[in-house]
Each structure stands twice: as structure tokens, then as C-alpha cells.
Design a protein around this motif. Sequence first.
Motif, short mmCIF file in Angstrom:
data_model
loop_
_atom_site.label_atom_id
_atom_site.label_comp_id
_atom_site.label_asym_id
_atom_site.label_seq_id
_atom_site.Cartn_x
_atom_site.Cartn_y
_atom_site.Cartn_z
N THR A 43 -20.15 -8.50 -30.38
CA THR A 43 -21.26 -8.09 -29.52
C THR A 43 -20.73 -7.82 -28.11
OG1 THR A 43 -22.74 -9.49 -30.81
CG2 THR A 43 -23.52 -8.79 -28.63
N PRO A 44 -21.02 -6.66 -27.52
CA PRO A 44 -20.54 -6.39 -26.17
C PRO A 44 -21.21 -7.27 -25.14
CG PRO A 44 -21.98 -4.63 -26.92
CD PRO A 44 -21.79 -5.54 -28.09
N TYR A 45 -20.54 -7.47 -24.03
CA TYR A 45 -21.08 -8.36 -23.00
C TYR A 45 -22.39 -7.85 -22.44
CZ TYR A 45 -19.94 -5.59 -18.80
OH TYR A 45 -19.90 -4.64 -17.81
N SER A 46 -22.63 -6.54 -22.53
CA SER A 46 -23.86 -5.97 -21.98
C SER A 46 -25.09 -6.56 -22.67
CB SER A 46 -23.84 -4.45 -22.11
OG SER A 46 -23.66 -4.06 -23.46
N VAL A 47 -24.95 -6.88 -23.95
CA VAL A 47 -26.09 -7.46 -24.69
C VAL A 47 -26.40 -8.85 -24.15
CG1 VAL A 47 -26.82 -8.31 -26.95
CG2 VAL A 47 -25.63 -6.10 -26.76
N TYR A 48 -25.35 -9.64 -23.94
CA TYR A 48 -25.58 -11.00 -23.43
C TYR A 48 -26.10 -10.95 -22.00
CZ TYR A 48 -23.00 -12.48 -27.53
OH TYR A 48 -22.60 -12.68 -28.83
N LEU A 49 -25.64 -9.99 -21.24
CA LEU A 49 -26.13 -9.84 -19.87
C LEU A 49 -27.62 -9.50 -19.89
CD1 LEU A 49 -25.63 -9.73 -16.84
CD2 LEU A 49 -24.87 -7.36 -17.11
N GLN A 72 -29.70 -10.33 -22.16
CA GLN A 72 -30.43 -11.56 -22.56
C GLN A 72 -30.63 -12.48 -21.36
OE1 GLN A 72 -28.14 -13.28 -25.75
NE2 GLN A 72 -28.77 -11.73 -27.24
N LEU A 73 -29.60 -12.61 -20.56
CA LEU A 73 -29.71 -13.46 -19.36
C LEU A 73 -30.74 -12.90 -18.40
CD1 LEU A 73 -25.91 -14.19 -18.73
CD2 LEU A 73 -27.65 -15.88 -19.34
N VAL A 104 -32.61 -3.23 -16.86
CA VAL A 104 -32.05 -2.83 -18.14
C VAL A 104 -30.55 -2.60 -17.96
CG1 VAL A 104 -32.56 -0.37 -17.74
CG2 VAL A 104 -32.22 -1.22 -20.06
N VAL A 105 -29.78 -3.07 -18.92
CA VAL A 105 -28.33 -2.89 -18.90
C VAL A 105 -27.98 -1.75 -19.85
CG1 VAL A 105 -26.09 -3.97 -19.26
CG2 VAL A 105 -28.02 -5.34 -18.45
N VAL A 134 -24.73 -24.12 -21.60
CA VAL A 134 -24.56 -23.44 -20.30
C VAL A 134 -25.47 -22.21 -20.25
CG1 VAL A 134 -22.94 -22.15 -18.86
CG2 VAL A 134 -22.24 -24.31 -19.89
N ASP A 135 -25.54 -21.50 -21.36
CA ASP A 135 -26.44 -20.33 -21.43
C ASP A 135 -27.86 -20.73 -21.09
OD1 ASP A 135 -25.06 -18.37 -24.22
OD2 ASP A 135 -24.62 -18.45 -22.07
N LEU A 136 -28.31 -21.82 -21.73
CA LEU A 136 -29.68 -22.31 -21.51
C LEU A 136 -29.85 -22.68 -20.04
CD1 LEU A 136 -30.35 -24.56 -24.63
CD2 LEU A 136 -31.59 -22.50 -23.96
N TYR A 137 -28.83 -23.33 -19.51
CA TYR A 137 -28.89 -23.75 -18.11
C TYR A 137 -29.07 -22.54 -17.20
CZ TYR A 137 -27.47 -25.54 -13.61
OH TYR A 137 -27.42 -25.85 -12.28
#
Lengths: 348, 251
Positions: free
Chosen positions: A63-69, A71-72, A81-82, A278-281
Motif C-alpha cells: 500500500t502506498p504511503y498516500s493511502v495511509y496519509l 487515513q490520518l 484529499v491526497v 501510534v496510529d491511533l494516538y
Amino acid sequence: MLRKLMLAMVLVGLPLAEPASGALDLGKALDDDGGTTSRTVAPGEKQRIVAFGDSITRGYQATPYSVYLQQLIDSNGCNAVVINAGKGGENTINGAKRISGVLSEHQPHYVLIMEGANDIKIGLSAQAVVANLASMASQSAAAGAIPIVSAITPNTQSGSERREIPEVYNPGIAAMAANNGIKYVDTYNAVAGPNWDSNNIDGIHLSNQGARLVAQQYFAAIPCGGGRGGGGSSDGGGGGGCFIATAAFGSPLDPYVSVLKQFRDTYLLSSEIGVRLVDLYYTYSPPLADFIAEHAFLKGVVRVVLLPVIGCAYVLLNGLGYTVLFGLALFALVVTVGYRYKRGLRAS
Amino acid sequence: MITWNRCVFCGIALLSLVMLERGSAVSAEGTALVIEIDAVWTEFDGIRHEIFHASRQAGKWSDPEMVTDDYFDNQLPVIDRDSQGRAWLAWTAYDRQMTEIRFTSGSIGDWQNSAPVAAAMATNTAPSLVVDERDAVWLVWSANSGGLDDIYYAVYRDAAWTEPALVHGENDRADVLPTITLSASGSPVVRWQALVDDGYVDLVSEYVEGSWRDEQIVEVAGEVGAGDDDEEVVLPEFIKNIDTLFLRIYR
């Protein structure tokens, strides 16, 4: 058991990203809050963030980092939007040519630039890579976007690391960013080190875990994550900034905050469950951190609560765990023996 | 002319950098050695990257041999042969934040100790070389001392390298990725990319009567690393690091 307890206690006190400061003098003026004038966001308009780079940005078998970004950003309630504009195999020469079309097409508010990994393979010097990245940043600023440049992540494809990356290329990129007031995110240190094996899939492309770490770095650099996007480097070692403790202690450079960040990087980010925590945090703590920062009384309370947590983290980080445990055991033994001796004396 | 050559290996299409050469190398006796292809590449030997070589003669690849064994991290090798069949190799060598161009010459099993091409610049990279009809070895590379890259050249003749000098005039732009070939008349021609106004252009210059002609813009530079397909080459199994592979095909 002790380590899990420490982990749970420290999680409460994870610190905060310090808003970035510094001038973006690529033709842009500072506003009163130290941000930069760039493309404005109309009411209700989604802020557009372009992730520009090579296959590491595009994502390869992960999964590319853009997806996780994204989500954050979504979890934090930001209207942004990323857009993934990564292209496999691209070097900075081609990136400097391609970016103008991407800027025209998407008219972004932020451009996250991460390229250079392919340049080393073809013999482009660090100075040339830096010049090309500066060109991309300049083009972004001219198009009304705020550029954020990244370090080059590690390359161990051939069996050993290309040491030029951390020794020559990344210092050059960081210096260029600093000289031009551009935000720099240290994605190299976010994924390198003892955890690199689990942060990559083939020696160069990021795994899901690695992509998540890079996303956290960028998140900390954009306003939604507490950064302002302009100037300075993103603090925060391996996993970006720290929220609540920085709000309580007033600065990301506070020694107590540094201990907590080190603990996060060393223990939390080295395990899957730690990364998820950490994500949740990062998802839920920013509003709380903002509230704490605005109330002096709360700052004091949080500091008092965090001090034992920081102490435990310090002990673990510095290998003093066994020494302290031994000391406590010895103390308990002395107390026990002393108590029994006294009882014995009374009885006699 | 540099082209990307589409190679087929175990049914998987691969890409490698290929230099098309003007003719076959010949032996000292004047008979053709029938060296069809020279391949140079790098491999990690457990400590750092070393240069490896193999050649194809009469359709058969020689065993791979390690050309370097030093404390540098060696990358980006290139090769050509002179009229006597002697091979000339150059590559970049990285050590403690400095990069230099190193070279050697020889033949299978008989390589000279590698040595640096002396240059005052701190960063020297992306070498390209060609041997002319008088067996002078022309070497070009990009270099800088902290500022923007420039294209330098040096010539090996009479058992020594000339002092490195600029191919083009002094400028304030990045000049990168040079390649050197011979024109139809046998004079060296250098082509490289230059960063001009946020875009790269292809430049070319020919060495005529003791100096480099003023650079000319060839065309708006295309994708770096892309090119025309050419003949297919089946690579031997022992070449694993395709990223660093350089093939010289002799015709």
C-alpha cells in the motif's frame, strides 16, 4: 510483562508535533502566523495534497504511503484529499520535467516531493539531484503550492546499503531545504536502522509498515497534523512529531519530550501492535493536545502525570532496567529483613 | 549512440545499457578475436561492491571474473577495447563522501591494478569512455566540487592521462550524464544533459582540431534512461545485478 506495562503507560504521554517555523522564500510571503501565502482554500473546498515521486511513492507490491496519509487526514477530520502522482522508475531529471503537468492538472495546495532513489543508479551526483529537487520545489511554489521535500529512503537492493544516501545525498537535500525555507521530512531515518528489514519488501520499496511510517512523517508536516508545511525539518525521529507531551512541556526539543520520542521510536515502532497504537494516538490526540496547550493548569497536571512515565522510559532506553530492578529487590530484601529482625527483637 | 537494449533471460524481459561499437576488436596478430560482447557489472562481495567482467566469443560467455578487489564501493562500470584487443574499464569509486573515477586495462585473467583518474573535484561520477582509431582512450564524466556538475574529459595516451578539462565553457547550470562516441570521421563526440530553466536539454559537442566545438542543442531531451529497442541479448545466469550492467556490443 514489565515492558508491556511501560508501553501502555508511555502511550498516554506520547508527545506532539511542533508547528514548523521558518520562511518559504521561494517567492512567497509569510503571513502573521508564520505560515505562507499560497493557493487559498475556498469554503467547503477540499485541500489538495499531491504525493509526487517515483515507484516508492506510487507503491510497489504494498500500500502506498498516500493511502495511509489519507487515513490520518480523514481520522483527524480534515477536509483534504491526497493524490498519488508517483511514477515508477522516475529519476529527478524526468521528475523536474513531469511536475509542471501534474501541477497544472491538480492545482494542489501542497506537494510532497520524494525522489532521488533512481538517480543514484544512473550516476547522477548528489548536487545534481539537489538541483533537480530544488527545481521541483520552485515550480511547485510558482504554481501556488507549498512544497515539502523528503530525504531519499535506504537502498539495500544489491545486498548492502548505498551509503552515499545518508552520507551525501540526504544532507544535501536537507541543506537545500533549510536554505530555501522548505519543509524537509526525514523519511530516511523514519524507516532505516534495525527496523529496515520489516519496512521494505525488496531493499528499496516500502512495505505497508514502512509506508505507514512515511505517511506519519508527512502528516506531521502538514497543517492537519500540526505542521505548517513551510520551513524547518520535521522533528520526531522515526515516527514524526509527538503531541500531548509537547503541549505540556512547551517544546518538541524539551529533554523529557525527547525521551518519550526515543521510546516511541525504539520500542513502539518496532512492533506491529506498537505501530497500530501510534496510529491511533496520532488519530485521536491532536485535539486533546490543542486543548492542553491552551490551559496552563492542565499543562502542569499532564507534566506531573507524565514524569513517572518518562522516568520508566528513560530507564528502559538506557538499559538501567535490570539495575533498577536489582536495586528495588535489594531494597525490598533489606526492608523485609529489617522488619523481621525488629519483630524478632520485640518477641524476645 | 546509446540505446536501451531489450534482453531476454529465462523468458523475462530485462533492460540494459548498450553501447554499439564500430567493429570487432582484433588481436595483436591482426586476426579477429571475435569478441562479440563485453559485459561489466557490479556485485556485492559481502563488504562492498566490486566490478565484474565477462565477454562473449563465438556465442559463448567466458566465466565471470572480479576485476576490482579494494576498499571502494565501485559502481557504474563502462568498457571498450583498443585495436590490440586490450580492454579498458572505468567506473566510479565511492569512499567516505568522496567519489572518484578509477580505471584499469587488460584482458581476461590479466588486469592491471586499478588506479584513479586524478581529478581535483570531490565528486566524479557517470563515466563514459571510447577508444579511438589511434588507440587513445577518451574518458568523460560529470564532476563538481560542491556546486553544480560540469562535464570533464581526459585522454589516455602515451601511458598517461591528460589533465582533466571542461568539455564546455564555464556556466551556472547542472551538466550531467555524458556519453562519448566516435563520429563517422573518427572524432570524439560528447552528448550530455543540461538543466536550463527548470528543464533538461540534450547538448552535443565534437572534438575537432584540438578543441571542443561550441555545444549545440540536439533536441528537447526525452526521458532519461529510455531509448530505442535494439537486438536481443541473452544474458548469462551469473549476471545478477542488471541495474549496473553495461554491455558493449562489437560489430
